[in-house]
Design a protein around this motif. Structure first.
Motif, PDB file in Angstrom:
ATOM      1  N   UNK A 173       0.856  -1.186   0.000  1.00  0.00           N
ATOM      2  CA  UNK A 173       0.000   0.000   0.000  1.00  0.00           C
ATOM      3  C   UNK A 173       0.892   1.236   0.000  1.00  0.00           C
ATOM      4  N   UNK A 174       0.927   1.937  -1.130  1.00  0.00           N
ATOM      5  CA  UNK A 174       1.801   3.104  -1.292  1.00  0.00           C
ATOM      6  C   UNK A 174       1.014   4.368  -0.967  1.00  0.00           C
ATOM      7  N   UNK A 175       1.435   5.075   0.064  1.00  0.00           N
ATOM      8  CA  UNK A 175       0.850   6.373   0.381  1.00  0.00           C
ATOM      9  C   UNK A 175       1.870   7.451   0.008  1.00  0.00           C
ATOM     10  N   UNK A 176       1.542   8.207  -1.007  1.00  0.00           N
ATOM     11  CA  UNK A 176       2.448   9.225  -1.536  1.00  0.00           C
ATOM     12  C   UNK A 176       2.115  10.577  -0.928  1.00  0.00           C
ATOM     13  N   UNK A 177       3.088  11.182  -0.245  1.00  0.00           N
ATOM     14  CA  UNK A 177       2.866  12.504   0.336  1.00  0.00           C
ATOM     15  C   UNK A 177       2.893  13.559  -0.773  1.00  0.00           C
ATOM     16  N   UNK A 178       1.846  14.390  -0.811  1.00  0.00           N
ATOM     17  CA  UNK A 178       1.787  15.440  -1.827  1.00  0.00           C
ATOM     18  C   UNK A 178       1.670  16.829  -1.246  1.00  0.00           C
ATOM     19  N   UNK A 179       1.954  16.965   0.062  1.00  0.00           N
ATOM     20  CA  UNK A 179       1.859  18.270   0.708  1.00  0.00           C
ATOM     21  C   UNK A 179       3.049  19.147   0.316  1.00  0.00           C
ATOM     22  N   UNK A 180       2.981  20.434   0.651  1.00  0.00           N
ATOM     23  CA  UNK A 180       3.875  21.460   0.103  1.00  0.00           C
ATOM     24  C   UNK A 180       5.360  21.095   0.091  1.00  0.00           C
ATOM     25  N   UNK A 181       5.997  20.697   1.225  1.00  0.00           N
ATOM     26  CA  UNK A 181       7.443  20.398   1.148  1.00  0.00           C
ATOM     27  C   UNK A 181       7.767  19.289   0.157  1.00  0.00           C
ATOM     28  N   UNK A 182       6.974  18.225   0.158  1.00  0.00           N
ATOM     29  CA  UNK A 182       7.219  17.131  -0.795  1.00  0.00           C
ATOM     30  C   UNK A 182       6.937  17.580  -2.223  1.00  0.00           C
ATOM     31  N   UNK A 183       5.891  18.389  -2.402  1.00  0.00           N
ATOM     32  CA  UNK A 183       5.560  18.853  -3.747  1.00  0.00           C
ATOM     33  C   UNK A 183       6.690  19.708  -4.308  1.00  0.00           C
ATOM     34  N   UNK A 184       7.228  20.609  -3.472  1.00  0.00           N
ATOM     35  CA  UNK A 184       8.322  21.477  -3.920  1.00  0.00           C
ATOM     36  C   UNK A 184       9.557  20.653  -4.262  1.00  0.00           C
ATOM     37  N   UNK A 185       9.762  19.567  -3.515  1.00  0.00           N
ATOM     38  CA  UNK A 185      10.958  18.740  -3.717  1.00  0.00           C
ATOM     39  C   UNK A 185      10.768  17.652  -4.774  1.00  0.00           C
ATOM     40  N   UNK A 186       9.589  17.594  -5.411  1.00  0.00           N
ATOM     41  CA  UNK A 186       9.455  16.675  -6.536  1.00  0.00           C
ATOM     42  C   UNK A 186       8.486  15.533  -6.380  1.00  0.00           C
ATOM     43  N   UNK A 187       7.475  15.674  -5.515  1.00  0.00           N
ATOM     44  CA  UNK A 187       6.532  14.557  -5.349  1.00  0.00           C
ATOM     45  C   UNK A 187       5.748  14.269  -6.627  1.00  0.00           C
ATOM     46  N   UNK A 188       5.546  15.291  -7.468  1.00  0.00           N
ATOM     47  CA  UNK A 188       4.830  15.056  -8.723  1.00  0.00           C
ATOM     48  C   UNK A 188       5.640  14.135  -9.643  1.00  0.00           C
ATOM     49  N   UNK A 189       6.963  14.276  -9.622  1.00  0.00           N
ATOM     50  CA  UNK A 189       7.809  13.366 -10.399  1.00  0.00           C
ATOM     51  C   UNK A 189       7.716  11.942  -9.868  1.00  0.00           C
ATOM     52  N   UNK A 190       7.658  11.817  -8.540  1.00  0.00           N
ATOM     53  CA  UNK A 190       7.547  10.490  -7.932  1.00  0.00           C
ATOM     54  C   UNK A 190       6.199   9.862  -8.295  1.00  0.00           C
ATOM     55  N   UNK A 191       5.153  10.670  -8.246  1.00  0.00           N
ATOM     56  CA  UNK A 191       3.835  10.158  -8.631  1.00  0.00           C
ATOM     57  C   UNK A 191       3.842   9.719 -10.089  1.00  0.00           C
ATOM     58  N   UNK A 192       4.476  10.511 -10.936  1.00  0.00           N
ATOM     59  CA  UNK A 192       4.572  10.140 -12.348  1.00  0.00           C
ATOM     60  C   UNK A 192       5.313   8.831 -12.545  1.00  0.00           C
ATOM     61  N   UNK A 193       6.385   8.634 -11.779  1.00  0.00           N
ATOM     62  CA  UNK A 193       7.147   7.389 -11.894  1.00  0.00           C
ATOM     63  C   UNK A 193       6.294   6.183 -11.506  1.00  0.00           C
ATOM     64  N   UNK A 194       5.501   6.346 -10.449  1.00  0.00           N
ATOM     65  CA  UNK A 194       4.652   5.234  -9.987  1.00  0.00           C
ATOM     66  C   UNK A 194       3.551   4.934 -10.995  1.00  0.00           C
ATOM     67  N   UNK A 195       2.859   5.976 -11.433  1.00  0.00           N
ATOM     68  CA  UNK A 195       1.741   5.761 -12.364  1.00  0.00           C
ATOM     69  C   UNK A 195       2.231   5.213 -13.704  1.00  0.00           C
ATOM     70  N   UNK A 196       3.364   5.712 -14.162  1.00  0.00           N
ATOM     71  CA  UNK A 196       3.900   5.217 -15.443  1.00  0.00           C
ATOM     72  C   UNK A 196       4.355   3.760 -15.333  1.00  0.00           C
ATOM     73  N   UNK A 197       4.976   3.426 -14.204  1.00  0.00           N
ATOM     74  CA  UNK A 197       5.549   2.084 -14.056  1.00  0.00           C
ATOM     75  C   UNK A 197       4.479   1.040 -13.742  1.00  0.00           C
ATOM     76  N   UNK A 198       3.465   1.433 -12.973  1.00  0.00           N
ATOM     77  CA  UNK A 198       2.449   0.466 -12.558  1.00  0.00           C
ATOM     78  C   UNK A 198       1.151   0.564 -13.355  1.00  0.00           C
ATOM     79  N   UNK A 199       0.951   1.693 -14.035  1.00  0.00           N
ATOM     80  CA  UNK A 199      -0.269   1.852 -14.826  1.00  0.00           C
ATOM     81  C   UNK A 199      -1.512   2.094 -13.995  1.00  0.00           C
ATOM     82  N   UNK A 200      -1.364   2.697 -12.816  1.00  0.00           N
ATOM     83  CA  UNK A 200      -2.516   3.015 -11.960  1.00  0.00           C
ATOM     84  C   UNK A 200      -2.436   4.474 -11.525  1.00  0.00           C
ATOM     85  N   UNK A 201      -3.586   5.017 -11.131  1.00  0.00           N
ATOM     86  CA  UNK A 201      -3.667   6.362 -10.590  1.00  0.00           C
ATOM     87  C   UNK A 201      -3.992   6.294  -9.108  1.00  0.00           C
TER      88      UNK A 201
END
Length: 309
Positions: free
Chosen positions: A172-200
């Motif tokens: 169960x992957x819980x991805x933090x998307x709050x401000x510090x993580x977002x500024x440091x690249x959480x959107x890139x991490x989310x993209x990596x997960x969705x692209x690699x696993x094919x889920x949103x």
């Protein structure tokens, strides 16, 4: 005999309304028009009431055709739960013998008349036994153990995000998307997960291995961006290290946690910066603990008496 001629038509001078010389006619005309206005007002009110009543009836008919209202027993599973094939009121759940020992250990921490204090740890125990999520019957089981109405347990399970009331994947992957993580690249991490696993976010892979959920702050801002994978924190992530972590999970061999209970994926230790540790080089000495009274022999039911409550 000559027929009597018809009365001449009323003119402005002969109509009672305009006959200023006849007081009796004035009184009669005034009363007549007052009565007429009263009748007209009542007729309008009656018509308006009829129109409103018809409108309400038509609206009610439309609503009855559009919606099916099913009475629910408030506080029961019927007012709280949506059936799915693997989560029905008839689904079977019971703690294992080993976990019943844990149930007894949990309840022994609280006075006998405050068993409901064990709802959270018992729900956590049930969730871990059931593969990371809580079916309805597991919550009902906890309610019976602590002698409370099921609705009390439902309230706890629906309030805390640590409890999953829908089935989740093995990881169960819980991805933090709050401000510090977002500024440091959480959107890139989310993209990596969705692209690699094919889920949103909110979806589970077809093989039931991964579930992704974007959440709010997980409290590891110093090592952003990060994810929580089941119980474990993987921090300081990049797209590359995120994919490496997913592949390790597919092999059934996720990296072990570091010394301090988390694993920064860039090689650092805990929250140390690029210069390494710069303070607190000595061993931390904990304050002494009172030797007596902590041997586990105190009956929880007598705690208030011992504390002079």
């Amino acid at each position: 005999k000559k027929r009597q001629s018809a009365s001449p038509p009323l003119s402005a001078n002969t109509h009672p309304k305009y006959d200023d010389d006849d007081d009796d006619h004035d009184d009669i005309d005034g009363n007549h028009h007052a009565l007429l206005r009263h009748c007209q007002k009542r007729r309008r009110a009656r018509n308006a009431s009829h129109v409103m009543s018809s409108s309400v009836k038509r609206t009610t008919a439309v609503l009855n055709e559009s919606f099916t209202v099913t009475p629910k027993r408030h506080g029961s599973s019927e007012s709280y739960h949506i059936d799915t094939p693997d989560n029905l009121e008839t689904t079977k759940f019971d703690f294992t013998d080993e976990n019943y020992k844990r149930v007894e250990a949990i309840l022994s921490k609280y006075p006998a008349n405050y068993k409901q204090s064990g709802i959270i740890p018992l729900l956590d125990l049930a969730q871990r036994q059931h593969g990371g999520w809580l079916p309805l019957v597991a919550m009902d089981k906890v309610a019976r153990i602590v002698d409370v109405p099921p609705s009390h347990v439902y309230e706890v399970a629906s309030f805390y995000t640590m409890f999953n009331r829908q089935k989740v994947g093995k990881y169960f992957i819980q991805l933090c998307g709050t401000t510090p993580c977002m500024i440091c690249g959480s959107e890139d991490i989310k993209g990596a997960i969705t692209d690699h696993l094919g889920i949103k976010s909110g979806e589970t892979t077809k093989d039931g291995l991964f579930t992704l959920l974007e959440v709010e702050c997980l409290g590891a801002c110093a090592n952003a961006p990060m994810i929580q994978l089941n119980d474990d924190y993987y921090e300081c992530l990049t797209r590359e290290t995120m994919v490496e972590l997913l592949e390790a999970c597919k092999r059934g061999d996720p990296p072990a946690m570091g010394k301090w209970g988390s694993l920064p994926m860039n090689g650092q230790v805990s929250c140390e910066g690029p210069l390494g540790k710069t303070s607190l080089f000595g061993e931390v000495t904990a304050p002494p603990v009172r030797a007596e009274g902590f041997n586990g022999e105190v009956d929880p039911a007598s705690v208030k008496e011992h504390m002079a409550y």
